[in-house]
Design an enzyme around this catalytic site. Sequence first.
Site, PDB file in Angstrom:
ATOM      1  N   LYS A  40      13.446  63.257 104.860  1.00  0.00           N
ATOM      2  CA  LYS A  40      14.554  62.311 105.055  1.00  0.00           C
ATOM      3  C   LYS A  40      15.865  63.064 105.254  1.00  0.00           C
ATOM      4  O   LYS A  40      16.151  64.016 104.528  1.00  0.00           O
ATOM      5  CB  LYS A  40      14.711  61.421 103.807  1.00  0.00           C
ATOM      6  CG  LYS A  40      13.593  60.420 103.599  1.00  0.00           C
ATOM      7  CD  LYS A  40      13.936  59.557 102.379  1.00  0.00           C
ATOM      8  CE  LYS A  40      12.783  58.666 101.959  1.00  0.00           C
ATOM      9  NZ  LYS A  40      13.008  58.043 100.633  1.00  0.00           N
ATOM     10  N   ARG A  93       8.041  48.576  93.945  1.00  0.00           N
ATOM     11  CA  ARG A  93       8.588  47.300  94.446  1.00  0.00           C
ATOM     12  C   ARG A  93       7.446  46.451  95.009  1.00  0.00           C
ATOM     13  O   ARG A  93       6.752  45.772  94.284  1.00  0.00           O
ATOM     14  CB  ARG A  93       9.674  47.574  95.498  1.00  0.00           C
ATOM     15  CG  ARG A  93      10.935  48.178  94.914  1.00  0.00           C
ATOM     16  CD  ARG A  93      11.838  48.742  95.965  1.00  0.00           C
ATOM     17  NE  ARG A  93      11.155  49.773  96.737  1.00  0.00           N
ATOM     18  CZ  ARG A  93      11.706  50.539  97.653  1.00  0.00           C
ATOM     19  NH1 ARG A  93      12.971  50.395  97.947  1.00  0.00           N
ATOM     20  NH2 ARG A  93      11.022  51.450  98.280  1.00  0.00           N
TER      21      ARG A  93
HETATM   22  O1  PNS Z   1      13.417  58.381  96.324  1.00  0.00           O
HETATM   23  P1  PNS Z   1      12.278  59.046  97.038  1.00  0.00           P
HETATM   24  O2  PNS Z   1      12.741  59.580  98.380  1.00  0.00           O
HETATM   25  O3  PNS Z   1      11.071  58.164  97.166  1.00  0.00           O
HETATM   26  O4  PNS Z   1      11.878  60.307  96.120  1.00  0.00           O
HETATM   27  C1  PNS Z   1      10.881  61.185  96.539  1.00  0.00           C
HETATM   28  C2  PNS Z   1      10.869  62.453  95.667  1.00  0.00           C
HETATM   29  C3  PNS Z   1      12.199  63.177  95.730  1.00  0.00           C
HETATM   30  C4  PNS Z   1      10.561  62.067  94.233  1.00  0.00           C
HETATM   31  C5  PNS Z   1       9.712  63.335  96.247  1.00  0.00           C
HETATM   32  O5  PNS Z   1       9.943  63.568  97.603  1.00  0.00           O
HETATM   33  C6  PNS Z   1       9.581  64.656  95.507  1.00  0.00           C
HETATM   34  O6  PNS Z   1       9.008  64.700  94.433  1.00  0.00           O
HETATM   35  N1  PNS Z   1      10.144  65.732  96.107  1.00  0.00           N
HETATM   36  C7  PNS Z   1      10.084  67.067  95.541  1.00  0.00           C
HETATM   37  C8  PNS Z   1       9.029  67.908  96.266  1.00  0.00           C
HETATM   38  C9  PNS Z   1       7.635  67.570  95.807  1.00  0.00           C
HETATM   39  O7  PNS Z   1       7.270  67.755  94.660  1.00  0.00           O
HETATM   40  N2  PNS Z   1       6.843  67.022  96.740  1.00  0.00           N
HETATM   41  C10 PNS Z   1       5.449  66.697  96.492  1.00  0.00           C
HETATM   42  C11 PNS Z   1       5.288  65.354  95.819  1.00  0.00           C
HETATM   43  S1  PNS Z   1       3.590  65.068  95.462  1.00  0.00           S
END
Ligand code: PNS
Length: 161
Positions: A40, A93
């Site tokens: 994003k 949600r």
């Molecule tokens: O608000 P969001 O965009 O749904 O949050 C997503 C988030 C930041 C929690 C997710 O992208 C994340 O955990 N990012 C860190 C990198 C990571 O661990 N990615 C693998 C997730 S299994």
Amino acid sequence: MRAIYPGSFDPITNGHIDIIIRASKLFDELRIAVGGNILKNSVFSIDERVELIEASLRSQDVDISKIIVEKFDSLLIDYAKKVNADVIIRGLRAVSDYEYELQMALANKEMNENIETIFLVSSGKYSYLSSSLVKEIAYFEGDLDNFVPDVVKKNLRNKFQ
Ligand code: PNS
């Protein structure tokens, strides 16, 4: 028990605040972890997002004694281990959230089986609300009163001016 509530928070919405208030009543410590979702493009920098969360919680009179707001720049599961979290909280949600959330929860569980993901179902009145929707409304100068705290509204206006 220590919980993390991770997300992009670009920007924080009233739906996030609802989850924060409810989660903070369930755990001894709630760490709001502001991370980058590499897929994003964000409108606010990570430091701006942290500041907006802090300012929003102050303005809503939320009891912040158990709440920490922090950015992270790693895998969520590594960050969770580093801060000794027991639980990852995610808001759920509509059904459309489920597939993505399931994938993340299972991947995180695979990487560290000691950290549980717990879902809080969004309150009905926020079940449609998202940061993306809020940004689109802000871009077209729509009314944001019911969606975000005033401080976020002001900052969105400045961004899109
Ligand atoms: O608000 P969001 O965009 O749904 O949050 C997503 C988030 C930041 C929690 C997710 O992208 C994340 O955990 N990012 C860190 C990198 C990571 O661990 N990615 C693998 C997730 S299994």
